[in-house]
Design a protein around this motif. Structure first.
Motif, PDB file in Angstrom:
ATOM      1  N   GLU A 187       0.830  -1.207   0.000  1.00 22.23           N
ATOM      2  CA  GLU A 187       0.000   0.000   0.000  1.00 22.23           C
ATOM      3  C   GLU A 187       0.868   1.262   0.000  1.00 22.23           C
ATOM      4  O   GLU A 187       0.589   2.215  -0.734  1.00 22.23           O
ATOM      5  N   VAL A 188       1.922   1.259   0.798  1.00 26.38           N
ATOM      6  CA  VAL A 188       2.837   2.414   0.836  1.00 26.38           C
ATOM      7  C   VAL A 188       3.510   2.587  -0.528  1.00 26.38           C
ATOM      8  O   VAL A 188       3.615   3.704  -1.038  1.00 26.38           O
ATOM      9  N   VAL A 189       3.949   1.496  -1.127  1.00 27.43           N
ATOM     10  CA  VAL A 189       4.578   1.553  -2.458  1.00 27.43           C
ATOM     11  C   VAL A 189       3.595   2.147  -3.466  1.00 27.43           C
ATOM     12  O   VAL A 189       3.955   3.025  -4.262  1.00 27.43           O
ATOM     13  N   ASP A 190       2.344   1.706  -3.431  1.00 31.16           N
ATOM     14  CA  ASP A 190       1.325   2.242  -4.341  1.00 31.16           C
ATOM     15  C   ASP A 190       1.093   3.732  -4.109  1.00 31.16           C
ATOM     16  O   ASP A 190       0.944   4.503  -5.061  1.00 31.16           O
ATOM     17  N   LEU A 191       1.059   4.144  -2.847  1.00 35.41           N
ATOM     18  CA  LEU A 191       0.866   5.568  -2.530  1.00 35.41           C
ATOM     19  C   LEU A 191       2.009   6.422  -3.072  1.00 35.41           C
ATOM     20  O   LEU A 191       1.786   7.508  -3.604  1.00 35.41           O
ATOM     21  N   VAL A 192       3.239   5.921  -2.944  1.00 28.02           N
ATOM     22  CA  VAL A 192       4.392   6.664  -3.464  1.00 28.02           C
ATOM     23  C   VAL A 192       4.288   6.773  -4.983  1.00 28.02           C
ATOM     24  O   VAL A 192       4.492   7.846  -5.553  1.00 28.02           O
ATOM     25  N   ARG A 193       3.940   5.689  -5.636  1.00 30.63           N
ATOM     26  CA  ARG A 193       3.827   5.704  -7.100  1.00 30.63           C
ATOM     27  C   ARG A 193       2.709   6.632  -7.555  1.00 30.63           C
ATOM     28  O   ARG A 193       2.862   7.356  -8.546  1.00 30.63           O
ATOM     29  N   GLN A 194       1.586   6.642  -6.857  1.00 30.21           N
ATOM     30  CA  GLN A 194       0.475   7.536  -7.214  1.00 30.21           C
ATOM     31  C   GLN A 194       0.877   8.991  -7.017  1.00 30.21           C
ATOM     32  O   GLN A 194       0.578   9.840  -7.859  1.00 30.21           O
ATOM     33  N   ALA A 195       1.527   9.295  -5.911  1.00 26.15           N
ATOM     34  CA  ALA A 195       1.949  10.674  -5.632  1.00 26.15           C
ATOM     35  C   ALA A 195       2.958  11.145  -6.678  1.00 26.15           C
ATOM     36  O   ALA A 195       2.999  12.323  -7.029  1.00 26.15           O
ATOM     37  N   ASP A 196       3.760  10.209  -7.170  1.00 28.84           N
ATOM     38  CA  ASP A 196       4.780  10.527  -8.168  1.00 28.84           C
ATOM     39  C   ASP A 196       4.176  10.636  -9.562  1.00 28.84           C
ATOM     40  O   ASP A 196       4.837  11.056 -10.504  1.00 28.84           O
ATOM     41  N   GLY A 197       2.922  10.220  -9.708  1.00 27.05           N
ATOM     42  CA  GLY A 197       2.263  10.288 -11.018  1.00 27.05           C
ATOM     43  C   GLY A 197       2.532   9.101 -11.891  1.00 27.05           C
ATOM     44  O   GLY A 197       2.271   9.133 -13.086  1.00 27.05           O
ATOM     45  N   ARG A 198       3.064   8.019 -11.300  1.00 27.03           N
ATOM     46  CA  ARG A 198       3.324   6.806 -12.074  1.00 27.03           C
ATOM     47  C   ARG A 198       2.059   5.964 -12.135  1.00 27.03           C
ATOM     48  O   ARG A 198       1.407   5.762 -11.118  1.00 27.03           O
ATOM     49  N   PRO A 199       1.709   5.429 -13.290  1.00 29.39           N
ATOM     50  CA  PRO A 199       0.487   4.642 -13.411  1.00 29.39           C
ATOM     51  C   PRO A 199       0.573   3.244 -12.803  1.00 29.39           C
ATOM     52  O   PRO A 199      -0.429   2.685 -12.418  1.00 29.39           O
ATOM     53  N   ASP A 200       1.775   2.665 -12.660  1.00 26.22           N
ATOM     54  CA  ASP A 200       1.885   1.280 -12.201  1.00 26.22           C
ATOM     55  C   ASP A 200       1.930   1.161 -10.702  1.00 26.22           C
ATOM     56  O   ASP A 200       2.339   1.887  -9.939  1.00 26.22           O
TER      57      ASP A 200
END
Length: 112
Positions: A99-112
């Protein structure tokens, strides 16, 4: 990602390095995301794969009852002056790490 208008970092991942978080981080199960590593290693890899996020070890974040903690900060305003934070904890199980990894990716604007 770095905001060119202000020179600030758009995404900052703060890993609490206070006494309690550091001690409890050792029991965090990172699952398949961190083969042979710990929570810091997983976060370091997701930040390395980002478009400019920064990972820092911070002093005690003051929420020891939720240890181990990760604070995710991102710029919300157009000029980088309006920061939004999300305190996530405890991060102990593989699904919480994911979940933390997904949050970082979303905040960074990465789709994956």
């Amino acid at each position: 990602m770095t905001n060119p208008a202000s020179g600030s970092v758009d995404v900052m991942v703060v890993l609490c390095d206070g006494h309690r978080c550091r001690a409890l981080r050792a029991r965090t199960e990172v699952g398949p995301l961190g083969v042979g590593g710990d929570l810091f290693d997983v976060l370091r890899e997701v930040v390395r794969g980002s478009r400019g996020a920064v990972l820092v070890r911070g002093q005690c974040l003051g929420a020891c009852h939720r240890a181990p903690l990760v604070l995710l900060l991102r710029n919300a305003g157009p000029n980088g002056g309006d920061r939004r934070g999300l305190l996530v904890g405890p991060v102990e199980r593989p699904e919480q790490v994911a979940e933390v990894v997904d949050l970082v990716r979303q905040a960074d604007g990465r789709p994956d």
